[in-house]
Structures are given as structure tokens and as C-alpha cells.
Write an enzyme that holds these catalytic residues in place. Structure first.
Site, PDB file in Angstrom:
ATOM      1  N   ASP A 101       0.882  -1.145   0.000  1.00 28.85           N
ATOM      2  CA  ASP A 101       0.000   0.000   0.000  1.00 28.85           C
ATOM      3  C   ASP A 101       0.932   1.210   0.000  1.00 28.85           C
ATOM      4  OD1 ASP A 101      -2.289   1.654   0.627  1.00 28.85           O
ATOM      5  OD2 ASP A 101      -1.394   1.806   2.612  1.00 28.85           O
ATOM      6  N   ASP A 149      -1.161  -0.608   6.124  1.00 28.59           N
ATOM      7  CA  ASP A 149      -1.143  -0.075   7.480  1.00 28.59           C
ATOM      8  C   ASP A 149      -2.375  -0.482   8.271  1.00 28.59           C
ATOM      9  OD1 ASP A 149      -2.857   1.478   6.126  1.00 28.59           O
ATOM     10  OD2 ASP A 149      -1.896   3.386   6.549  1.00 28.59           O
ATOM     11  N   ASP A 153      -6.829  -1.148   4.806  1.00 27.38           N
ATOM     12  CA  ASP A 153      -6.311  -2.271   4.026  1.00 27.38           C
ATOM     13  C   ASP A 153      -6.758  -3.626   4.543  1.00 27.38           C
ATOM     14  OD1 ASP A 153      -4.866  -0.549   2.391  1.00 27.38           O
ATOM     15  OD2 ASP A 153      -3.236  -0.464   3.841  1.00 27.38           O
TER      16      ASP A 153
END
Lengths: 123, 641
Positions: B330, B523, B527
Site C-alpha cells: 500500500d 497499514d 487495508d
């Protein structure tokens, strides 16, 4: 002649071992006793777990009291992988382990070496 | 009598027989001859050996056989045969029985010690907790035990003291040594508003903090819980081993019987020799090394990684981490710091910022924080905006002074027009790795705000290390592709998948998964679905609950290099498991034929005593090999700067 006798005895012994250890032998299920808002069950640890399958009621706090009679270091630890429990069982003493009954399902447990197996069913 | 005493007893009692064995070739004999040996061995069998028999019998009744079965059958066969031989005036083998029991017990003494050493690591973590805390109650500071501390309590921490529970600093500042929880060796500076973690050590300053989590909710308690679960979990590889172990002992007994019959009836060996071969087979085949190969390595591996602030949840994850080919990241908060700041404002500065602030005042988006900070600097205060509605995947809109205002990303351009000059400016900003937010008022775009989030210092090094390990690196982000590419180039990521809606991240991960197993690093807040979808979800937590919940591996620190360490440690641990299993199997596959006398033609035979020594060694070597995992060097052990 005695050689033949020994061969026959050996074959019989092997047959017995196969039947005794690999045959299907039923194990008993035991349902925990209700005691107000808790349930308790005793498991004797002696060459295995007796009873090897324990049935618990969902959402009722449960305690399993292990008593290890077996001197073997094989069985001195009991491991519930699903609950993150790994405890040493003192010999010939009651050792209480609390089981989380908030989730239903079948949870296997085993000795530290994973040679002996038991099961807890929560329903 | 515990194992250690049983061992000491059998060692002392069998020692005279050991002397006897040495002096025998010189023509001397123990006083009392075989009767002395009979008495000594009987003592060993009754005091030290009885429990093997007891345990073997109990398992037998349950249709089980274990290592005690083998020890009991082996030693008692040798013992009873010797009594028969003594009465019929043939050579005796008392010492074999006594020595085997001594060696097996020796192995167990060591094994017990090491097992306790391996499982003690977690308890030590719990001991890190402070015992009491200085809490403000009824207007006075009082020292109360840790268990009495409640959420919302104000707690004072003096220099050198431990922080009692998790909380937020309300007053004062200090540097705090968080190494016990995060593995980070450099003390961290903390000021009012910063979070502190229970059990960390306050270095220099005095501060007050408000308890936010106590008891089992603290980060340390959660870590301990996680590690415990990981250590007791089973790696899938273990299942095969269990199946083998289940049938192993009875098969060994059958092999021993066959050994005896073949030697005695077919090869014409004497009754004594045939029996010795059979007994050696039984003794060497003890499967204990097989049983402890996986659990001990798992325990040490997860324990060590926990100390570094890397929490591997279970054996399954550990095994999966071994086969991944791709690492997907990410962007915000993972590769970048996650604290964006406003760098450029295009259009009427004052007006654009004012509209933006009004729209973003209640948002928790990281970009919103950047805009709010900028507004604060410029002295702009948010007014009331009404009728907030989300524009799905694009932004939000609301009413300001009865006119429609909106803010959002590039996708808004499907609904609104941008003049050429601004459009060119936008591309330019994006190529500088800046995220551009579009601000509109009264149905027109009135300006742009550029926000930049800088990559973490360790990101480039971590990506390079992953590539060196032969892994494909992919960045998955909701951001615009120009911005994403610019960041990716900066840190060295191969591929970029940009413009992904938050809800589609998991689907993209699934698509990539079709090609090869992958790890997703995120994180943990937005996500979560992608983390659960990936073969291995690595949550960069800074210790949030959601991260701990959804990741298979949780990194307590926010350092991307820990991804490399986590993968490396998983690999090392799994390799150690395989090595252990290999040795445990080799001991048996090589040992049994030798013990059965297959190579006796070459002069290679294994007496029962020697078999006992090897058996003890096999367990000890497996546990020792697992403990060595603590010392295995990692390529990237240098702490991040």
C-alpha cells in the site's frame, strides 16, 4: 520345531499389534456438568486423555480439570493450539484450564509432542 | 520422584556395572558376579524404570503406543531374558537394561530443561510490566497496584520509571525506551498528545498521561497473547509428521519382532543375539525427536521475532511466508510516512483553503489532516457546512452558504471541467509525486491543493533488499498514477497499480494472486480486506487494534525493513523445521536398519546401550538446533536509522 513355534507366535503377535493399535476403537464422549453459570469436567491423563472427547455448552464459562497420573514426560504438557494454551501439568495434581466457549466448534488438543490427542466440542 | 532424581539414581546404581564392564577384559569380575548385577539392575528397573512401564501400560489400554512403550519393551525384555539366562547359566545382559534407562533419562532431563527454556520467553515478556503506578485519585497522587489502574486515570511517570499502561501524554515530555515492545533500540521523543505504551521505560523527563488501555487490552498483553497462540500453533508440515508418529511405534515393534524371527529362524543366530538386535531396534526408534522437531523451532522462531517487534501469528503463516513470490505494498503510511503536507495551492489561496477546510473539518482522511494543518497555519477557521454527502470514490460535497461545494480527486473531472492552464499545472504537480485535490464551489472548480507525502527513509533500502531476495514488488494505491509512479521510482518499486478504489484493493490482490502467492503490506486501517485476502498479510501497525486483528504478520514498528526481517525470519524458522525433521527421520531410517543388524556383515552393529545413547542424542540435537535459531544471523539486522 521350536523355530517354527517362534515364527507362529511372532505372526500372531504382529496380528494382535495391528488389530489393537490400528483397528477402530471407539472413544467415549463426555458432556461437562453444569454448575450454576459454569461447567466443569475432569480429564484423567494416563496413557492418553480419558475421556478423550469433552462436550461443552456454548457461552457457559468452562473449566477442564486435568489430573496427570502418567509419569511420562510425553504427557507433561497440554497444548490447545486454537486457544493459545500451553501448560505444564503437575503429576498427580489437579490442574484447571479455562476454556473459551464463545465460539462453537471442535477444538483438538494434544500433548507437547503431539502424540496423544483429545478433543473439545463446543456446541 | 522426578525425572532428574530418577536419572541420578540410575546413574549411581549402574556405575558399578560400568566399572565391571571395563575391568572384565582384564579378567576381573564384580564381587558377587552376576548376582550383584541382578540386584543393581533390579533396583534401577524398579526405581527408575518402573514409570516407563506404567506409562506404556496406560497407553496400551488406550490403544496407544509412545516412546515409553519402546523403552519399556526394550529394557524389560533385556532384563527378564537376563534373569532366565542367569538361572540357566548363560551370559547375561543386565547392564544393557540399566544403561539404556540411564541414557534415556539423561536425554529427558536435557529435553525438559530446554523445553522450559524455549517456552519461558513469553512469561518473561509479561514480567516486563510495571508493578504499580502513581495515579491521581481524589486530587492526590497515590501509588496503586497495576491491577487497580482504570481507563481514564491520570498517571505520573518519573525518569527511570516504567510506563504502567497504554495511554496518551497530557502534560510534559520525555524520551522513552520502547525497545521491549517495538524492538527499536533508539529512544523515542514524546510530547503532549503522543501515545505511550505500557511497560516501556521513561528515560529523562517527567510526564502525566491518561490511561487508554489497561489489563488485557494493552499492547503488551495483546502481543503476549499473540505470541502464545503462535507458539502453540501447528505448521501444516506438522500434519504429515503426526500421521507418521501415530503409526510409528506399533510398526517399530513389528519390525523388532520380524528382526528377531529372521535372525533366529532364518539366519540361525543364537537366541541371545537375535534378541539383542530386536532390542536395539526398539530402543533407537524412539520418535521423540520427530515429535519435538516442529514445535520447538516454531517456539524459538516466533519468540525471537517477537522480541524484534515482528509478530508472526501462527505456523501456517510462517510456512506461507516461505513460498511468496510477490510483495504488494500500500502506498500511504506504508511506503510513505503517512503524514502528508500541503505544498502548493493553485487558484485563490484564501478562498480555496477556506472551502476545503469547511468540507474536510470532520474527515479523518490523511489528506484532510494536511489541509487542516495548513489552514491552521493560515489562520482559517472552519465554518459550518451542511448536508454532507459522499461522492462515491470521488470525494465529498456539502452546502456552504447555501451553495454546493465539493472536494475530491481526479475522478471529479468526469462531472466538472478544468481549464487548460490548471490542467497542465495539475499534471506537473502529479509528476512531482504530489497528490492533487480538486476544490470546487458553486458548481465550478475554483482551485487545486497539492499535498505531498514523503517516502519513509527505510523504504528504498527495504525494497532493494526484497528485490535482492528475488521478489517482485508492486505498489497498489488509490492515488493517481503520476503520483504513484513518481514515488515508486523514488523507492525502486517495479510495478504500480494506481487509481484503485479502496474497496477494490482486495480484488486487485486476488488478481495478482492468480500469478503467484503474495504478501500484502498495509497499514491495516483501510487495508484490512486486502490483508486478509493475501497469502501473507503484513500489517504495519504502530500497534493499532485493526492491524493486529487483520494481519498474519504484525509489525509493531512502522519500519519497512521489518518486512524484510519478517520474511527472512520466517524462512529461517521454516528451514530449521525442515532440517530438524530431516535429522529426526535420518536417525530412524539409518538407525533402524543398522540396529536390526543389516550391516552386521560389515561389522557394523549397534548394541542396545549405544542405541540408547543415540536416541538421547537425537532429541537433544533437535532441541539444540531449534535453540540455535536464536543465534542465526540475519542479513538486515542493522537497526533502521
Amino acid at each position: 520345531m521350536d523355530k517354527l513355534l517362534i515364527a507362529v507366535i511372532a505372526v500372531l503377535a504382529i496380528g494382535f499389534i495391528v488389530w489393537w493399535f490400528f483397528g477402530r476403537h471407539q472413544s467415549k464422549e463426555v458432556t461437562a456438568e453444569r454448575d450454576g453459570n459454569s461447567q466443569n469436567v475432569k480429564v484423567v491423563v494416563n496413557g492418553g486423555y480419558t475421556p478423550s472427547t469433552v462436550v461443552l455448552k456454548k457461552n457457559v464459562p468452562a473449566k477442564i480439570t486435568f489430573n496427570r497420573k502418567d509419569p511420562s514426560s510425553c504427557l507433561e504438557q497440554v497444548v490447545f493450539p486454537d486457544f493459545g494454551i500451553s501448560e505444564f501439568l503437575p503429576q498427580n495434581q489437579d490442574h484447571v484450564i479455562k476454556i473459551d466457549t464463545t465460539k462453537a466448534g471442535e477444538f483438538d488438543y494434544a500433548c507437547g509432542m503431539n502424540m496423544f490427542h483429545g478433543k473439545v466440542i463446543v456446541k | 520422584m522426578n525425572i532428574k532424581n530418577r536419572f541420578v539414581f540410575s546413574l549411581i546404581v549402574s556405575f558399578p556395572m560400568f566399572i565391571g564392564m571395563i575391568i572384565m577384559p582384564f579378567g576381573y569380575d564384580l564381587p558377587g558376579g552376576m548376582w550383584t548385577m541382578f540386584l543393581l539392575t533390579t533396583a534401577v528397573m524398579v526405581i527408575s524404570g518402573r514409570q516407563f512401564l506404567q506409562s506404556a501400560w496406560a497407553s496400551f489400554l488406550n490403544h496407544h503406543a509412545n516412546m515409553d512403550t519402546l523403552v519399556a519393551i526394550g529394557t524389560f525384555t533385556a532384563y527378564f531374558y537376563s534373569i532366565y539366562a542367569m538361572l540357566t547359566h548363560q551370559p547375561v545382559f543386565y547392564e544393557s537394561a540399566a544403561f539404556v534407562i540411564t541414557f534415556v533419562l539423561l536425554g529427558q532431563v536435557f529435553e525438559e530443561k530446554m523445553k522450559h527454556a524455549a517456552s519461558g520467553a513469553v512469561e518473561k515478556l509479561m514480567d516486563l510490566q510495571a508493578k504499580d503506578a502513581l495515579v491521581l485519585r481524589d486530587g492526590k497522587m497515590m501509588k496503586i497496584p497495576l491491577t487497580k489502574v482504570e481507563v481514564g486515570d491520570l498517571i505520573r511517570v518519573k525518569p527511570g520509571q516504567k510506563v504502567a499502561v497504554d495511554g496518551i501524554i497530557t502534560e510534559g515530555s520525555s524520551t522513552i525506551d520502547e525497545s521491549m515492545v517495538t524492538g527499536e533500540s533508539i529512544p523515542v521523543a514524546k510530547k503532549t498528545g503522543d501515545a505511550v505504551i505500557g511497560s516501556t521505560i521513561n528515560n529523562t523527563g517527567t510526564f502525566m498521561f491518561k490511561a487508554s488501555k489497561v489489563g488485557n487490552d494493552t499492547l503488551l498483553a495483546q502481543i503476549v497473547e499473540l505470541v502464545k497462540k503462535a507458539q502453540t500453533s501447528h505448521a501444516p508440515i506438522q500434519k504429515t509428521v503426526d500421521k507418521i508418529a501415530d503409526i510409528f511405534v506399533p510398526i517399530v515393534i513389528i519390525v523388532a519382532i520380524l528382526t528377531f524371527v529372521v535372525w533366529y529362524t532364518l539366519l540361525g543366530a543364537s537366541l541371545v543375539n537375535a534378541m539383542l538386535f530386536a532390542v536395539s531396534v526398539i530402543i533407537i526408534a524412539c520418535p521423540c525427536a520427530l515429535g519435538i522437531a516442529t514445535p520447538t523451532a516454531l517456539m524459538v522462531g516466533t519468540g525471537r521475532s517477537a522480541k524484534m517487534g515482528i509478530l508472526i501469528k501462527n505456523g501456517e503463516i510462517l510456512e506461507a511466508a516461505n513460498s511468496i513470490k510477490t510483495v504488494v505494498f500500500d502506498k500511504t503510511g506504508t511506503i510513505t510516512v503517512g503524514k502528508p503536507r500541503v505544498t502548493d495551492i493553485i487558484g485563490d489561496q484564501q478562498k480555496v483553503l477556506e472551502v476545503a477546510v469547511n468540507l474536510e473539518a470532520t474527515s479523518e482522511h490523511p489528506l484532510a489532516a494536511a489541509i487542516l494543518n495548513k489552514a491552521k497555519e493560515a489562520g482559517i477557521v472552519a465554518h459550518e457546512a451542511q448536508n454532507f454527502t459522499a461522492i462515491e470514490g470521488k470525494g465529498i460535497q456539502a452546502q456552504i452558504s447555501n451553495k454546493k461545494a465539493f472536494i475530491g480527486n481526479q475522478r471529479l473531472l468526469t462531472d466538472y471541467q478544468l481549464d487548460d492552464q490548471t490542467a497542465a499545472k495539475m499534471v506537473q504537480l502529479q509528476n512531482e509525486a504530489k497528490t492533487v485535490v480538486i476544490v470546487g464551489f458553486d458548481d465550478k472548480i475554483i482551485g487545486l491543493i497539492a499535498v505531498q507525502d514523503t517516502p519513509k527513509k527505510s523504504s528504498a533500502a527495504a525494497i532493494a533488499a526484497l528485490k535482492k531476495r528475488g521478489l517482485r514488488t508492486v505498489m497498489l494505491t488509490g492515488d493517481n498514477k503520476h503520483v504513484a509512479r513518481a514515488i515508486a521510482d523514488h523507492v525502486g518499486i517495479d510495478e504500480v497499480i494506481a487509481d484503485v478504489l479502496p474497496g477494490d484493493k482486495a480484488d486487485k490482490v486476488k488478481e495478482l494472486q492468480q500469478q503467484a502467492p503474495l504478501a500484502f503490506v498495509g497499514d491495516g486501517i483501510n487495508d484490512a480486506p486486502a490483508l486478509t485476502t493475501a497469502n501473507v498479510g503484513i500489517a504495519m501497525g504502530s500497534g493499532t487494534d485493526i492491524a493486529i486483528e487483520s494481519g498474519g504478520i504484525v509489525l509493531v514498528k512502522n519500519d519497512l525493513l521489518d518486512v524484510v526481517r519478517a520474511l527472512e525470519l520466517s524462512q529461517k524458522t521454516f528451514n530449521r523445521i525442515k532440517l530438524n525433521l530431516f535429522w529426526a527421520f535420518i536417525y530412524n531410517t539409518l538407525g533402524i536398519p543398522v540396529a536390526a543388524g543389516l550391516f552386521s556383515g560389515l561389522g557394523l552393529i549397534l548394541s542396545p546401550e549405544l542405541a540408547g545413547v543415540f536416541m538421547a542424542l537425537s532429541s537433544i540435537s533437535v532441541v539444540a538446533s531449534s535453540l540455535l535459531l536464536n543465534r542465526v544471523k540475519l542479513t538486515h539486522t542493522a537497526p533502521a536509522v
